[in-house]
Write an enzyme that holds these catalytic residues in place. Structure first.
Site, PDB file in Angstrom:
ATOM      1  N   ASP A  93       0.840  -1.194   0.000  1.00  0.00           N
ATOM      2  CA  ASP A  93       0.000   0.000   0.000  1.00  0.00           C
ATOM      3  C   ASP A  93       0.877   1.247   0.000  1.00  0.00           C
ATOM      4  O   ASP A  93       1.871   1.323   0.724  1.00  0.00           O
ATOM      5  CB  ASP A  93      -0.896  -0.026   1.248  1.00  0.00           C
ATOM      6  CG  ASP A  93      -1.968   1.044   1.201  1.00  0.00           C
ATOM      7  OD1 ASP A  93      -2.769   1.032   0.253  1.00  0.00           O
ATOM      8  OD2 ASP A  93      -2.001   1.887   2.118  1.00  0.00           O
TER       9      ASP A  93
ATOM     10  N   GLU B 177       0.939  -0.604  -5.326  1.00  0.00           N
ATOM     11  CA  GLU B 177      -0.257   0.257  -5.299  1.00  0.00           C
ATOM     12  C   GLU B 177       0.215   1.666  -5.661  1.00  0.00           C
ATOM     13  O   GLU B 177       0.724   2.404  -4.833  1.00  0.00           O
ATOM     14  CB  GLU B 177      -0.893   0.214  -3.908  1.00  0.00           C
ATOM     15  CG  GLU B 177      -2.251   0.928  -3.828  1.00  0.00           C
ATOM     16  CD  GLU B 177      -2.127   2.399  -3.452  1.00  0.00           C
ATOM     17  OE1 GLU B 177      -2.324   3.246  -4.359  1.00  0.00           O
ATOM     18  OE2 GLU B 177      -1.846   2.687  -2.288  1.00  0.00           O
TER      19      GLU B 177
ATOM     20  N   ASP C 175     -10.891   0.735  -1.107  1.00  0.00           N
ATOM     21  CA  ASP C 175     -10.963   2.159  -0.749  1.00  0.00           C
ATOM     22  C   ASP C 175     -12.024   2.905  -1.555  1.00  0.00           C
ATOM     23  O   ASP C 175     -12.291   4.080  -1.272  1.00  0.00           O
ATOM     24  CB  ASP C 175      -9.604   2.833  -0.968  1.00  0.00           C
ATOM     25  CG  ASP C 175      -8.601   2.506   0.128  1.00  0.00           C
ATOM     26  OD1 ASP C 175      -9.037   2.210   1.251  1.00  0.00           O
ATOM     27  OD2 ASP C 175      -7.389   2.541  -0.144  1.00  0.00           O
TER      28      ASP C 175
END
Length: 663
Positions: free
Chosen positions: A370, A417, A470
């Site tokens: 992430d 990501e 998200d």
């Protein structure tokens, strides 16, 4: 590491080894069995970083001089493109069905894998598995980067192993959103009971030996256990660790020894729980999720203070993480995790990161990092700031970190990501290490035809998502947030009326040139924003969504069939090895033919596996286990498979279109 999961737990797990080891990839070919993949590289760059190798079994012709004859079989040496395109689903274990208030890594994980098999999916992507912060239960701000969340331990598996009696399970509750505090209050005493039984009951002496070996192989668990016990003590449980008494805060050796002796029972109990978590979890292998940062109030920071931006006097964070204002927040996102002192990490050869990577490789086949962009440049905010608006960009470690990790581990199997503010150095870093990036279809409808998220701009070495955890769900976004301009663009580009927008997005992503397509389970289920699992910038009310009770798998049988047909259409069905060593991809699909289910393209063992997988249980029941079948090339089951193949060919000649299941 190139495929979704191992499934030894499905057929009765026994720990393979108590020591950490680099996992070898296995492909799931049936409901219960696994077999080594014929090709271990889904797309270039996943394993060998900048020295990536094309996924092909081709010969080396570099030593042949120009104008010289090529080998006799030269025209048979064709590129092997099979197995490079994949698809899967995002759903966290806590979202699975189950009677104890939260999904677990037990029987319902098996049911998910069965459903995925029927759907032709080979990737199960999850959120971080760490113990979440005790206030908002975010898995992205855990109390330890290496530990597993004990609330995900399967109660049913503990009862099966005898560590809990049949009447010692938590109270059964109707399936609804997770109430983490209530689940912890009800479930933790049961887990502690199981851990205590493992530690003291002579009946579990052999299992305790395994736990002892596991403990010796995972030295980090000692600090993790001390921190976990300390943060829950009366008098300390309302403080951040940098407010603890100085001897404990600064980790003075004599204080740590005294603490370990005084709280030995609780420390052993936590370590037993981590062993039990690993024992259940290592039966599955999937795409995991690693936050770039760790929580401030965590054993990671407490035990490695010199590696983080902390005040030297108080130990409180001095610089913290976040991102500048973006589409999710006008004032930016202030995450609050202490930033790394990259000079200190470099001085120790990035040993902490190498250790963290090793643990991730033990738990996952691949993992998403992430906020990958933070390795190129990161947003630094003063710890006293109220918002992230006043931060500044700082340079990250770049490729040097990944070179150090690759030198020690031999592989860096990450998904980058790379969403948000992506500057040229982020793209260059991702390409330098050969890591796949991400594109998200929800982000495609603005910025003109050059928008990287539009399907015509997708590239092979990436993961494509209709939306991530998200995002809003596709249905919710189209209903609540998409502008009229967005909707007009979608209708024209996707040639749709928008009435089934979730599956319009799924279809587009599956047909994308991206090597891997991963779909949010909520989008498979066509759910609106009431099923959203996370809203960035909002601390409360996240992570609680659950997909329903055990009947949901039957309810989703049509979706599984539709996904399988779409996977076949988009060349994403898993590749299955054959008895004869052939690499015949996509060889087994179902269709409706003359009102009957028909299997087509059968070849040897592949036919056997998928007939067993897809036909009703009472119609095809191999006498041996799937493991025996999968290991049968030299034995009788190979002959059985060939006889079945011969019958299929005979039926095909008779005009049946293949072997038809009985009615």
């Amino acid at each position: 590491m190139n495929l979704a999961f191992r499934s030894s737990r499905i057929s009765g797990f026994r720990p393979r080894s108590t020591a950490a080891a680099t996992p070898k990839p296995l492909h799931v070919n049936s409901r219960r069995g696994v077999t080594p993949p014929a090709s271990a590289t889904p797309f270039s760059g996943m394993f060998n970083a900048r020295d990536s190798v094309i996924a092909s079994a081709g010969a080396d012709y570099s030593s042949i001089a120009a104008g010289s004859p090529m080998p006799d079989n030269y025209d048979k040496d064709l590129p092997d493109t099979a197995g490079k395109r994949r698809s899967g689903v995002i759903v966290h274990p806590s979202s699975l069905p189950g009677p104890y208030g939260i999904g677990e890594i037990g029987p319902e994980s098996k049911n998910l894998l069965d459903w995925m098999t029927n759907a032709g999916l080979t990737i199960w992507q999850i959120l971080p598995m760490v113990p979440p912060d005790p206030m908002f239960y975010s898995p992205y701000s855990g109390t330890d980067a290496n530990c597993g969340n004990p609330l995900l331990i399967s109660i049913d598996e503990l009862m099966r192993d005898g560590l809990l009696e049949a009447n010692e399970h938590p109270a059964r509750v109707p399936v609804g959103d997770v109430d983490f505090a209530a689940v912890a209050a009800e479930k933790m005493p049961k887990l502690q009971c199981a851990a205590g039984r493992l530690l003291v009951d002579p009946k579990f002496a052999e299992l305790k030996k395994e736990m002892t070996a596991w403990r010796e192989a995972h030295a980090w668990v000692e600090d993790s256990a001390m921190f976990e016990v300390a943060r829950n003590l009366d008098g300390l449980n309302t403080m951040a660790w940098w407010d603890w008494p100085e001897d404990l805060r600064f980790r003075k050796p004599e204080a740590l020894l005294a603490f370990a002796e005084e709280h030995k029972e609780k420390i052993d109990e936590w370590i037993a729980l981590q062993f039990l978590f690993d024992r259940q979890w290592l039966a599955l292998r999937i795409v995991g999720d690693m936050p770039i940062y760790v929580g401030g109030h965590s054993s990671d920071v407490w035990a490695n203070q010199a590696l983080f931006e902390l005040d030297p006097e108080t130990c409180a964070p001095s610089l913290v993480s976040g991102v500048p204002p973006d589409a999710f927040s006008e004032t930016g996102q202030l995450w609050g995790s202490p930033l790394y002192r990259w000079d200190a990490h470099k001085a120790e050869g990035y040993a902490w990161w190498i250790s963290r990577l090793g643990r991730a490789m033990e738990l996952f086949d691949e993992y998403r990092i992430d906020h990958f962009r933070g390795f190129a440049g990161y947003w630094a905010v003063e710890a006293t700031a109220e918002t992230a608006m006043g931060g500044k960009w700082m340079k990250g470690p770049g490729v040097e970190l990944f070179d150090a990790m690759k030198e020690k581990t031999g592989a860096v199997p990450i998904l980058a990501e790379d969403l948000g503010v992506i500057t040229t150095d982020v793209v260059e870093l991702r390409e330098a290490i050969g890591a796949p990036g991400m594109v998200v279809l929800q982000f495609a409808w603005g910025g003109g035809p050059g928008n990287v998220h539009l399907p015509h701009n997708h590239y092979e070495n990436c993961f494509v998502y209709p939306g991530t955890h998200d995002n809003e769900t596709a249905v919710g976004w189209f209903k609540d947030s998409a502008t009229d301009s967005d909707k007009e663009s979608i209708v024209k580009y996707l040639k749709t009326d928008g009435r089934d927008i979730a599956w319009d997005f799924i279809n587009s992503c599956m047909l994308s040139s991206a090597g891997t397509c991963v779909i949010l389970m909520q989008d498979v289920m066509r759910l609106d924003n009431s099923a959203r699992i996370n809203t960035p910038g909002k601390a409360e009310g996240n992570w609680a969504w659950r997909m329903g009770d055990s009947g949901v798998w039957h309810q989703l049988s049509k979706e599984a069939n539709d996904l399988q047909m779409l996977a076949e259409k988009s060349y994403r069905l898993p590749k299955i090895s054959t008895l004869g060593g052939l690499n015949q991809p996509r060889c087994l699909v179902t269709r409706k033919d003359r009102g009957r289910q028909t299997l087509i393209g059968a070849e040897g063992l592949e036919w056997w596996l998928v007939v067993w997988q897809m036909a009703p249980k009472e119609e095809f029941k191999p006498k041996s286990s799937s493991k025996q079948v999968l290991n049968a090339p030299k034995g009788g089951k190979a002959k059985d498979a060939k006889r079945a193949e011969a019958k299929a060919k005979k039926a095909d000649k008779a005009g049946g279109g293949g072997l038809t299941t009985k009615k």
